[in-house]
Scaffold this motif. Structure first.
Motif, PDB file in Angstrom:
ATOM      1  N   GLN A   1       0.833  -1.194   0.000  1.00 53.14           N
ATOM      2  CA  GLN A   1       0.000   0.000   0.000  1.00 53.14           C
ATOM      3  C   GLN A   1       0.870   1.246   0.000  1.00 53.14           C
ATOM      4  O   GLN A   1       1.916   1.289   0.647  1.00 53.14           O
ATOM      5  CB  GLN A   1      -0.936   0.020   1.210  1.00 53.14           C
ATOM      6  CG  GLN A   1      -2.018  -1.054   1.163  1.00 53.14           C
ATOM      7  CD  GLN A   1      -3.049  -0.865   2.253  1.00 53.14           C
ATOM      8  OE1 GLN A   1      -2.731  -0.540   3.379  1.00 53.14           O
ATOM      9  NE2 GLN A   1      -4.311  -1.069   1.907  1.00 53.14           N
ATOM     10  N   GLN A   2       0.432   2.257  -0.745  1.00 50.84           N
ATOM     11  CA  GLN A   2       1.140   3.527  -0.824  1.00 50.84           C
ATOM     12  C   GLN A   2       0.137   4.668  -0.670  1.00 50.84           C
ATOM     13  O   GLN A   2      -1.052   4.496  -0.932  1.00 50.84           O
ATOM     14  CB  GLN A   2       1.860   3.656  -2.167  1.00 50.84           C
ATOM     15  CG  GLN A   2       3.066   2.743  -2.324  1.00 50.84           C
ATOM     16  CD  GLN A   2       4.326   3.344  -1.711  1.00 50.84           C
ATOM     17  OE1 GLN A   2       4.272   4.170  -0.798  1.00 50.84           O
ATOM     18  NE2 GLN A   2       5.476   2.922  -2.200  1.00 50.84           N
ATOM     19  N   PRO A   3       0.611   5.858  -0.278  1.00 48.57           N
ATOM     20  CA  PRO A   3      -0.291   7.007  -0.137  1.00 48.57           C
ATOM     21  C   PRO A   3      -0.912   7.401  -1.475  1.00 48.57           C
ATOM     22  O   PRO A   3      -0.299   7.236  -2.525  1.00 48.57           O
ATOM     23  CB  PRO A   3       0.627   8.122   0.377  1.00 48.57           C
ATOM     24  CG  PRO A   3       1.817   7.422   0.931  1.00 48.57           C
ATOM     25  CD  PRO A   3       1.996   6.186   0.115  1.00 48.57           C
ATOM     26  N   MET A   4      -2.112   7.925  -1.426  1.00 49.28           N
ATOM     27  CA  MET A   4      -2.788   8.344  -2.644  1.00 49.28           C
ATOM     28  C   MET A   4      -2.322   9.716  -3.106  1.00 49.28           C
ATOM     29  O   MET A   4      -2.300  10.002  -4.300  1.00 49.28           O
ATOM     30  CB  MET A   4      -4.302   8.341  -2.439  1.00 49.28           C
ATOM     31  CG  MET A   4      -4.845   6.992  -2.013  1.00 49.28           C
ATOM     32  SD  MET A   4      -6.640   6.870  -2.117  1.00 49.28           S
ATOM     33  CE  MET A   4      -6.875   6.540  -3.857  1.00 49.28           C
ATOM     34  N   TYR A   5      -1.909  10.580  -2.178  1.00 47.84           N
ATOM     35  CA  TYR A   5      -1.588  11.956  -2.539  1.00 47.84           C
ATOM     36  C   TYR A   5      -0.238  12.099  -3.238  1.00 47.84           C
ATOM     37  O   TYR A   5       0.031  13.129  -3.866  1.00 47.84           O
ATOM     38  CB  TYR A   5      -1.620  12.850  -1.301  1.00 47.84           C
ATOM     39  CG  TYR A   5      -0.552  12.553  -0.257  1.00 47.84           C
ATOM     40  CD1 TYR A   5       0.660  13.234  -0.266  1.00 47.84           C
ATOM     41  CD2 TYR A   5      -0.768  11.602   0.735  1.00 47.84           C
ATOM     42  CE1 TYR A   5       1.631  12.974   0.688  1.00 47.84           C
ATOM     43  CE2 TYR A   5       0.189  11.340   1.689  1.00 47.84           C
ATOM     44  CZ  TYR A   5       1.392  12.015   1.660  1.00 47.84           C
ATOM     45  OH  TYR A   5       2.354  11.750   2.611  1.00 47.84           O
TER      46      TYR A   5
END
Length: 257
Positions: free
Chosen positions: A137-141
């Motif tokens: 998982q990675q940040p969306m921003y």
């Protein structure tokens, strides 16, 4: 019995949290001992041992000599999750084709818990290795996949995710405020694709396009490569066209499958 802890989103069962923390430690460190797990999690060896025995009885772990590892049952569970994505074969085919066409890394991601979860990754012949992997998982921003998805979620869901983000600068180019993110999402909506201009990892540029079905965003597909090869002209030209074309093919196959 472990007492439940009260959280804003409801009751949380401490014993379940400990069990999943144990699993996460074993995911990071294969063949780990009871003592090592206890020290990392800050629990007594007896508590950790009880959870290990329970997980072993459920066949999620395997004991080898003086340590434990995750069992293949975890892989079976992952295969089941992947099979629940109805258009997975089409996604895989298009990501593979995109990686071959561009010689770079191609990935498909979906939104889970306000983050981008990688469903599939393909690597072209000249691709540089990246830290991302399936299930990560990675940040969306700070990712092109995340911004593509955020732009096409229902407004209330986008707002909910943005409000939950703890903005932190991963590089000097990272978006660090809700206002800047909303401005970027407006640009993404206007041009039909999102970019990551060394915002998540220095030296890495990405471009992604959303995959939608009617009014629902299913995920996004991207191409990533080193900034030395991903020039502005290539990013906003060839690669932007390629990811949008791949997204369109996935959409059509999903619609008529």
């Amino acid at each position: 019995m472990d007492a439940p802890s009260e959280e804003p989103h409801g009751r949380r069962i401490q014993s379940v949290e400990i069990a999943f923390n144990v699993i996460e430690v074993l995911q990071r460190q294969d063949h780990t001992s009871v003592t090592e797990i206890a020290e990392e999690l800050g629990h007594s060896k007896s508590t950790v041992h009880s959870h290990l025995r329970t997980l072993e009885d459920r066949k999620l772990l395997v004991k080898e000599d003086d340590g434990y590892r995750l069992s293949l049952k975890v892989l079976d569970m992952a295969e089941t999750v992947r099979g629940q994505i109805g258009n997975y074969d089409v996604i895989k085919s298009e990501a593979d084709s995109l990686a071959t066409e561009t010689n770079e890394v191609s990935q498909f991601g979906i939104e889970e818990h306000g983050m981008v979860s990688y469903l599939y990754k393909a690597t072209g012949e000249q691709a540089v290795e990246t830290v991302s992997h399936v299930g990560m998982q990675q940040p969306m921003y700070s990712t092109s996949l995340g911004k593509s998805i955020l732009t096409h979620l229902p407004d209330d869901r986008t707002d909910e995710i943005v409000e939950s983000i703890e903005f932190s600068p991963k590089t000097s180019n990272t978006i660090t405020s809700p206002e800047a993110l909303y401005e970027e999402l407006d640009r993404v909506a206007e041009r039909g694709y999102a970019t990551d201009d060394e915002e998540n990892i220095e030296g890495l540029r990405c471009v992604a396009a959303p995959v939608t079905s009617d009014e629902t965003v299913l995920g996004a597909i991207s191409v990533s490569g080193p900034s030395s090869r991903i020039t502005d002209e290539r990013l906003h030209g060839e690669l932007a066209d390629s990811v949008q074309r791949a997204a369109n093919i996935i959409e059509l196959n999903t619609k008529f499958s």
